[in-house]
Motif scaffolding. Structure first.
Motif, PDB file in Angstrom:
ATOM      1  N   PRO A 132       2.340   4.559  -8.336  1.00 40.22           N
ATOM      2  CA  PRO A 132       0.928   4.258  -8.769  1.00 40.22           C
ATOM      3  C   PRO A 132       1.228   3.802 -10.272  1.00 40.22           C
ATOM      4  N   ALA A 133       0.197   2.897 -10.450  1.00 38.93           N
ATOM      5  CA  ALA A 133       0.251   2.571 -12.084  1.00 38.93           C
ATOM      6  C   ALA A 133      -0.016   3.760 -12.777  1.00 38.93           C
ATOM      7  N   ALA A 134       0.785   3.950 -13.943  1.00 39.93           N
ATOM      8  CA  ALA A 134       0.324   5.311 -14.958  1.00 39.93           C
ATOM      9  C   ALA A 134       0.922   5.016 -16.208  1.00 39.93           C
TER      10      ALA A 134
ATOM     11  N   SER B 203       1.788  -0.610 -11.085  1.00 40.60           N
ATOM     12  CA  SER B 203       2.335  -0.025  -9.824  1.00 40.60           C
ATOM     13  C   SER B 203       3.319  -0.793  -9.212  1.00 40.60           C
ATOM     14  N   ALA B 204       3.910  -0.306  -8.106  1.00 42.27           N
ATOM     15  CA  ALA B 204       4.701  -0.753  -7.246  1.00 42.27           C
ATOM     16  C   ALA B 204       4.334  -2.260  -6.700  1.00 42.27           C
ATOM     17  N   SER B 205       3.092  -2.524  -6.338  1.00 46.68           N
ATOM     18  CA  SER B 205       2.692  -3.717  -5.745  1.00 46.68           C
ATOM     19  C   SER B 205       2.589  -4.867  -7.115  1.00 46.68           C
ATOM     20  N   GLU B 206       1.888  -4.212  -8.308  1.00 48.95           N
ATOM     21  CA  GLU B 206       1.964  -5.127  -9.489  1.00 48.95           C
ATOM     22  C   GLU B 206       3.261  -5.459  -9.917  1.00 48.95           C
ATOM     23  N   ALA B 207       4.437  -4.667  -9.717  1.00 47.59           N
ATOM     24  CA  ALA B 207       5.688  -5.069  -9.987  1.00 47.59           C
ATOM     25  C   ALA B 207       6.374  -6.000  -9.100  1.00 47.59           C
TER      26      ALA B 207
ATOM     27  N   GLY C 249       0.995  -1.211  -0.028  1.00 47.98           N
ATOM     28  CA  GLY C 249      -0.186  -0.102   0.102  1.00 47.98           C
ATOM     29  C   GLY C 249       0.790   1.288   0.245  1.00 47.98           C
ATOM     30  N   LEU C 250       1.842   1.317   0.896  1.00 43.20           N
ATOM     31  CA  LEU C 250       2.809   2.486   0.898  1.00 43.20           C
ATOM     32  C   LEU C 250       3.563   2.597  -0.573  1.00 43.20           C
ATOM     33  N   ALA C 251       3.874   1.491  -1.196  1.00 40.54           N
ATOM     34  CA  ALA C 251       4.830   1.574  -2.228  1.00 40.54           C
ATOM     35  C   ALA C 251       3.629   2.070  -3.463  1.00 40.54           C
TER      36      ALA C 251
END
Length: 149
Positions: A22-24, A29-33, A15-17
């Motif tokens: 964010p995805a853009a 996004s960081a979590s997706e990566a 969440g923090l990441a």
């Protein structure tokens, strides 16, 4: 040995990441990566010193809205924000898919032309320095330049 983070701690970090990255524009996004998963482990393998401050900041973020936590860290806990600002992008860009999306192949070996004399010498880039002659500042003279010969 690196510190282990449980799934709840990893979810808080994700969440923090995502608040930081964010995805853009076609980028995940960081979590997706995988910043809070595989790539967190990879970062902590090379930087185990980040694990204790990461655990502390995750503890401070528990049960809170990630954006508010980030804003608080930026304004009143620069050390915690610094840990996130170092770890999250580092983990993000360790992901080979992210590197491919930005066109960065990673560090690669390059052929070096060892011909003598090198271009920088034959192109005259050093001519002003050579013409000026040797100069330096003597630290024992308090930075004053010694007289030229």
């Amino acid at each position: 040995m690196t510190m282990a983070f449980d799934e709840q701690s990893r979810a808080i970090l994700a969440g923090l990441a995502d608040a930081l990255i964010p995805a853009a524009d076609g980028m995940p996004s960081a979590s997706e990566a995988g910043v809070a998963g595989t790539w967190l482990d990879a970062v902590l393998e090379s930087r185990p010193d980040l694990a204790p401050p990461l655990a502390a900041l995750i503890g401070k973020a528990r049960g809170r809205e990630p954006g508010a936590v980030i804003a608080e860290f930026q304004s009143s806990d620069p050390g915690a924000f610094g840990v996130l600002a170092e770890l999250v992008p580092g983990a993000y860009y360790m992901n080979p898919d992210v590197r491919a999306l930005v066109g960065y192949p990673g560090q690669v070996g390059l052929d070096v032309d060892l011909a003598w004399p090198p271009d920088w010498l034959t192109e005259g880039l050093l001519d002003p320095v050579i013409e000026r002659g040797p100069i330096y500042r003597d630290p024992e003279l308090g930075g004053a330049r010694p007289p030229r010969p």
